[in-house]
Design an enzyme around this catalytic site. Structure first.
Site, PDB file in Angstrom:
ATOM      1  N   LYS A 179       0.850  -1.194   0.000  1.00 18.13           N
ATOM      2  CA  LYS A 179       0.000   0.000   0.000  1.00 18.13           C
ATOM      3  C   LYS A 179       0.886   1.244   0.000  1.00 18.13           C
ATOM      4  O   LYS A 179       1.488   1.593   0.999  1.00 18.13           O
ATOM      5  CB  LYS A 179      -0.929   0.052   1.220  1.00 18.13           C
ATOM      6  CG  LYS A 179      -2.054   1.062   0.960  1.00 18.13           C
ATOM      7  CD  LYS A 179      -2.659   1.660   2.199  1.00 18.13           C
ATOM      8  CE  LYS A 179      -1.906   2.792   2.784  1.00 18.13           C
ATOM      9  NZ  LYS A 179      -1.847   4.031   1.975  1.00 18.13           N
ATOM     10  N   GLY A 232       7.495   5.502   7.425  1.00 13.54           N
ATOM     11  CA  GLY A 232       6.585   6.634   7.570  1.00 13.54           C
ATOM     12  C   GLY A 232       6.860   7.351   8.878  1.00 13.54           C
ATOM     13  O   GLY A 232       7.957   7.247   9.436  1.00 13.54           O
ATOM     14  N   ALA A 235       4.576   8.456  14.750  1.00 11.06           N
ATOM     15  CA  ALA A 235       3.285   8.186  15.388  1.00 11.06           C
ATOM     16  C   ALA A 235       2.579   7.030  14.674  1.00 11.06           C
ATOM     17  O   ALA A 235       1.994   6.142  15.325  1.00 11.06           O
ATOM     18  CB  ALA A 235       2.414   9.441  15.371  1.00 11.06           C
ATOM     19  N   GLU A 254      10.677   1.949   9.765  1.00 13.03           N
ATOM     20  CA  GLU A 254      11.637   2.993   9.395  1.00 13.03           C
ATOM     21  C   GLU A 254      10.909   4.316   9.591  1.00 13.03           C
ATOM     22  O   GLU A 254      10.013   4.650   8.824  1.00 13.03           O
ATOM     23  CB  GLU A 254      12.047   2.854   7.928  1.00 13.03           C
ATOM     24  CG  GLU A 254      12.696   1.536   7.603  1.00 13.03           C
ATOM     25  CD  GLU A 254      14.090   1.429   8.171  1.00 13.03           C
ATOM     26  OE1 GLU A 254      14.770   2.465   8.302  1.00 13.03           O
ATOM     27  OE2 GLU A 254      14.498   0.304   8.517  1.00 13.03           O
ATOM     28  N   GLU A 397      10.334  16.601  14.307  1.00  9.86           N
ATOM     29  CA  GLU A 397      10.575  16.527  12.871  1.00  9.86           C
ATOM     30  C   GLU A 397       9.637  17.483  12.129  1.00  9.86           C
ATOM     31  O   GLU A 397       8.439  17.497  12.386  1.00  9.86           O
ATOM     32  CB  GLU A 397      10.324  15.093  12.405  1.00  9.86           C
ATOM     33  CG  GLU A 397      10.724  14.877  10.976  1.00  9.86           C
ATOM     34  CD  GLU A 397      10.483  13.452  10.518  1.00  9.86           C
ATOM     35  OE1 GLU A 397       9.396  12.929  10.819  1.00  9.86           O
ATOM     36  OE2 GLU A 397      11.370  12.888   9.865  1.00  9.86           O
TER      37      GLU A 397
HETATM   38  P1  NDP Z   1       2.728   8.433   7.444  1.00 10.66           P
HETATM   39  O1  NDP Z   1       3.225   7.771   8.654  1.00 10.66           O
HETATM   40  O2  NDP Z   1       1.577   9.332   7.551  1.00 10.66           O
HETATM   41  O3  NDP Z   1       2.345   7.369   6.318  1.00 10.66           O
HETATM   42  C1  NDP Z   1       3.210   6.385   5.834  1.00 10.66           C
HETATM   43  C2  NDP Z   1       2.385   5.291   5.199  1.00 10.66           C
HETATM   44  O4  NDP Z   1       1.604   4.664   6.201  1.00 10.66           O
HETATM   45  C3  NDP Z   1       1.396   5.787   4.147  1.00 10.66           C
HETATM   46  O5  NDP Z   1       1.225   4.799   3.154  1.00 10.66           O
HETATM   47  C4  NDP Z   1       0.131   5.947   4.964  1.00 10.66           C
HETATM   48  O6  NDP Z   1      -0.998   5.937   4.155  1.00 10.66           O
HETATM   49  C5  NDP Z   1       0.226   4.731   5.842  1.00 10.66           C
HETATM   50  N1  NDP Z   1      -0.535   4.808   7.075  1.00 10.66           N
HETATM   51  C6  NDP Z   1      -0.964   5.910   7.729  1.00 10.66           C
HETATM   52  N2  NDP Z   1      -1.660   5.556   8.844  1.00 10.66           N
HETATM   53  C7  NDP Z   1      -1.650   4.197   8.893  1.00 10.66           C
HETATM   54  C8  NDP Z   1      -2.169   3.227   9.799  1.00 10.66           C
HETATM   55  N3  NDP Z   1      -2.846   3.560  10.895  1.00 10.66           N
HETATM   56  N4  NDP Z   1      -1.963   1.920   9.534  1.00 10.66           N
HETATM   57  C9  NDP Z   1      -1.265   1.549   8.450  1.00 10.66           C
HETATM   58  N5  NDP Z   1      -0.762   2.415   7.546  1.00 10.66           N
HETATM   59  C10 NDP Z   1      -0.937   3.723   7.765  1.00 10.66           C
HETATM   60  O7  NDP Z   1       4.003   9.114   6.834  1.00 10.66           O
HETATM   61  P2  NDP Z   1       4.070  10.044   5.576  1.00 10.66           P
HETATM   62  O8  NDP Z   1       3.543   9.353   4.389  1.00 10.66           O
HETATM   63  O9  NDP Z   1       3.502  11.338   6.009  1.00 10.66           O
HETATM   64  O10 NDP Z   1       5.659  10.122   5.380  1.00 10.66           O
HETATM   65  C11 NDP Z   1       6.458  11.029   6.016  1.00 10.66           C
HETATM   66  C12 NDP Z   1       7.078  10.415   7.246  1.00 10.66           C
HETATM   67  O11 NDP Z   1       7.810   9.247   6.909  1.00 10.66           O
HETATM   68  C13 NDP Z   1       8.070  11.349   7.884  1.00 10.66           C
HETATM   69  O12 NDP Z   1       7.835  11.414   9.261  1.00 10.66           O
HETATM   70  C14 NDP Z   1       9.416  10.708   7.603  1.00 10.66           C
HETATM   71  O13 NDP Z   1      10.408  10.931   8.515  1.00 10.66           O
HETATM   72  C15 NDP Z   1       9.086   9.277   7.525  1.00 10.66           C
HETATM   73  N6  NDP Z   1      10.037   8.594   6.669  1.00 10.66           N
HETATM   74  C16 NDP Z   1      10.971   7.767   7.246  1.00 10.66           C
HETATM   75  C17 NDP Z   1      11.923   7.139   6.471  1.00 10.66           C
HETATM   76  C18 NDP Z   1      12.933   6.207   7.070  1.00 10.66           C
HETATM   77  O14 NDP Z   1      13.554   5.439   6.330  1.00 10.66           O
HETATM   78  N7  NDP Z   1      13.138   6.196   8.363  1.00 10.66           N
HETATM   79  C19 NDP Z   1      11.971   7.339   5.023  1.00 10.66           C
HETATM   80  C20 NDP Z   1      10.953   8.223   4.533  1.00 10.66           C
HETATM   81  C21 NDP Z   1      10.019   8.822   5.339  1.00 10.66           C
HETATM   82  P3  NDP Z   1      -1.653   7.328   3.654  1.00 10.66           P
HETATM   83  O15 NDP Z   1      -0.553   8.227   3.226  1.00 10.66           O
HETATM   84  O16 NDP Z   1      -2.484   6.855   2.555  1.00 10.66           O
HETATM   85  O17 NDP Z   1      -2.389   7.852   4.832  1.00 10.66           O
END
Ligand code: NDP
Length: 495
Positions: A179, A232, A235, A254, A397
């Site tokens: 996803k 992501g 939180a 990650e 962040e």
């Molecule tokens: P999110 O945590 O909002 O989302 C990441 C993914 O998880 C998306 O596909 C999102 O779907 C999905 N998601 C959201 N809520 C849920 C849930 N309750 N259960 C399962 N899946 C869920 O992150 P962002 O997309 O906003 O990305 C930015 C963040 O990612 C930043 O904080 C960044 O630091 C982190 N990041 C970390 C990396 C690493 O390697 N450590 C690399 C890149 C980014 P949807 O978007 O459709 O809501």
């Protein structure tokens, strides 16, 4: 020729080898953040779509896992070739979906996605059972694919991170339900089309679109999902870890970072200054600062402050903010207007907390932008000084083109500040003293330390974070091991 926007498309889920809308019929609108134009509608999937995908992946697993590794590797390599064939279309889609400069998508994102597929195709062929022998026994460790892997990726590096997850899963013999972020679904959908063209058996790879709290949450709590790899926000990572706990799913998280760039005085001498400034600017502002490894706290030796800071500001002001489709643009749009508001609120908060703006600090003035992108989500690179290490902007962040500047008095002081957040993803150390570089790297609490460089990668080495930056590592053998259960077969000697 002036840059042209992508025509709007209708995206579908790939479930069991077939493209299908969400069962409930709902859709999500996808916008180009540089122009505000609608570029796609994607399925707003729910638990029943996830159920269908997990069932298909479960059914496909026994045959996929028992294929010879060379046959799985062949499919991955074919998929890589198809993405490479269509690299320009992928780069245009990635740029339009995220707002990132097309030059970045064309030279980094898509080539890296291709490299991910090829890397794990090769890696699985070099991997195998391990044998140990002692006086009493000989033991063989077989690495057996876990089952259905849930692969959830964010919006900042969509295809790059999606392939970074699905490639090792598929290579190991897992089947996948992926996803991508609802904000940036285009290239994952295009990849789905190429998986069909490459002849992946139905169910081996399912790619669903939808919202995190709905489709994502249904996926991570599904009882037949064996493991979850997630990139992501912190939180979201926490909520996924909770959802995974009742069924003991293996989880790799990650998450976010608050990465320090530590600039020692010997990296700001007249001979070194420009290279250091260029490197730090790249580390802070690549992809509009929306890379989890971006340097968001720039720690500067007090004695180098007067030489380094003005040069940093001058170089930052030379970054060209503009149309992502222009090949000379350095800074494109943020991923969405909503995300821009979050970044702007964080900067406004930093100023209220006593921070002083050295550059940037407000949404880009539309009149300075090319006409095509005047209603886009543009925010210029922003540098803020004058905040103590404990200030919110130095602890939380922001994930945008924003970095703070913090002076330090000594090496110990720098290390204390660098380690003084709840995160532990990566750091950069800028110095011409090799001994100092090694000493500092050995005490920084993070998964990766780059010396006089940033994001230089060897795909064989693990990458990931500690503390609130996550659990587990991706890359190389660590990734292959994540998707497999070690099963040990022991023979007693002389029996
Ligand atoms: P999110 O945590 O909002 O989302 C990441 C993914 O998880 C998306 O596909 C999102 O779907 C999905 N998601 C959201 N809520 C849920 C849930 N309750 N259960 C399962 N899946 C869920 O992150 P962002 O997309 O906003 O990305 C930015 C963040 O990612 C930043 O904080 C960044 O630091 C982190 N990041 C970390 C990396 C690493 O390697 N450590 C690399 C890149 C980014 P949807 O978007 O459709 O809501």
């Amino acid at each position: 020729m002036p840059p042209t926007s992508l025509p709007a498309r209708v995206i579908a889920n790939l479930i069991d080898g077939r493209f299908t809308p969400a069962r409930g019929g709902a859709t999500i609108s996808v916008y180009d953040p540089a122009t505000g134009a609608l570029i796609a509608t994607a399925p707003d999937s729910t638990a029943s779509d996830i159920d269908a995908a997990v069932e298909s992946a479960t059914n496909a697993f026994p045959a996929w896992r028992t294929l010879p590794a060379s046959a799985r590797a062949l499919k991955l390599r074919l998929l890589a070739d198809l993405v490479e064939r269509d690299i320009d279309a992928f780069a245009l889609a990635e740029s339009s979906d995220t707002g990132k400069p097309i030059a970045l998508a064309r030279t980094i994102d898509i080539p890296r996605a291709i490299a991910n597929l090829r890397f794990f195709a090769d890696a699985i062929l070099e991997d195998g059972a391990e044998a140990f022998e002692n006086a009493q026994s000989s033991s063989i460790i077989h690495h057996r694919a876990l089952g259905v892997a849930a692969c959830i990726s964010p919006w900042n590096l969509p295809l790059y991170l999606f392939t970074w997850k699905i490639a090792p899963a598929l290579a190991t013999g897992c089947t996948v339900v992926g996803k991508p972020s609802e904000v940036t679904p285009l290239t994952a959908w295009m990849l789905a089309e190429r998986t069909v063209e490459a002849g992946f058996p139905p169910g081996v790879i399912n790619i669903l679109h939808g919202r995190g709290p709905l489709a994502g949450a249904a996926l991570v709590s599904h009882p037949r999902v064996a493991c979850i790899t997630f990139t992501g926000g912190t939180a979201t990572g926490e909520s996924i870890a909770r959802a995974a706990a009742p069924t003991f799913k293996r989880t790799a998280l990650e998450l976010g970072g608050k990465n320090p760039a530590i600039v020692f005085a010997d990296a700001a001498t007249p001979a070194q200054l420009q290279a250091t400034v260029d490197g730090v600017v790249r580390a802070a502002f690549t992809n509009q600062g929306q890379v989890c490894h971006c340097a968001s706290r720039i720690l500067v030796a007090r004695e180098a402050w007067d030489a380094f800071v003005p040069a940093l500001v001058e170089r930052t002001l030379r970054l060209r903010v503009g149309d992502p489709l222009e090949p000379t643009t350095d800074i494109g749009a943020l991923v969405s207007g909503q995300h821009l508001l979050k970044v702007a609120a964080a900067v406004d908060g930093a100023v209220r907390d006593g921070g002083r703006l050295l550059c940037g600090g407000a949404r880009s003035d539309a009149s300075t932008l090319p006409e095509r992108v005047r209603s886009g989500a543009f925010y210029p690179p922003t540098l803020i000084e004058g905040l103590p290490p404990a200030a919110r902007a130095n602890q939380e962040e922001i994930f945008g083109p924003v970095a703070t500047l913090i002076p330090f008095e000594s090496e110990a002081d720098a290390i204390g500040i660098a380690n003084g957040t709840r995160f532990g993803l990566s750091a950069t150390v800028w110095t011409s003293d090799e001994t100092r570089a090694a000493r500092v790297a050995s005490v920084l609490d993070c998964g990766t330390v780059w010396i006089n460089s940033w994001m230089v990668r060897d795909l064989r080495v693990p990458i990931g974070g500690m503390h609130a930056s996550g659990l587990g590592r991706e890359g190389g053998r660590e990734a292959l091991r994540f998707f497999a259960e070690p099963v040990v077969v022991v023979r007693a000697k002389g029996k």
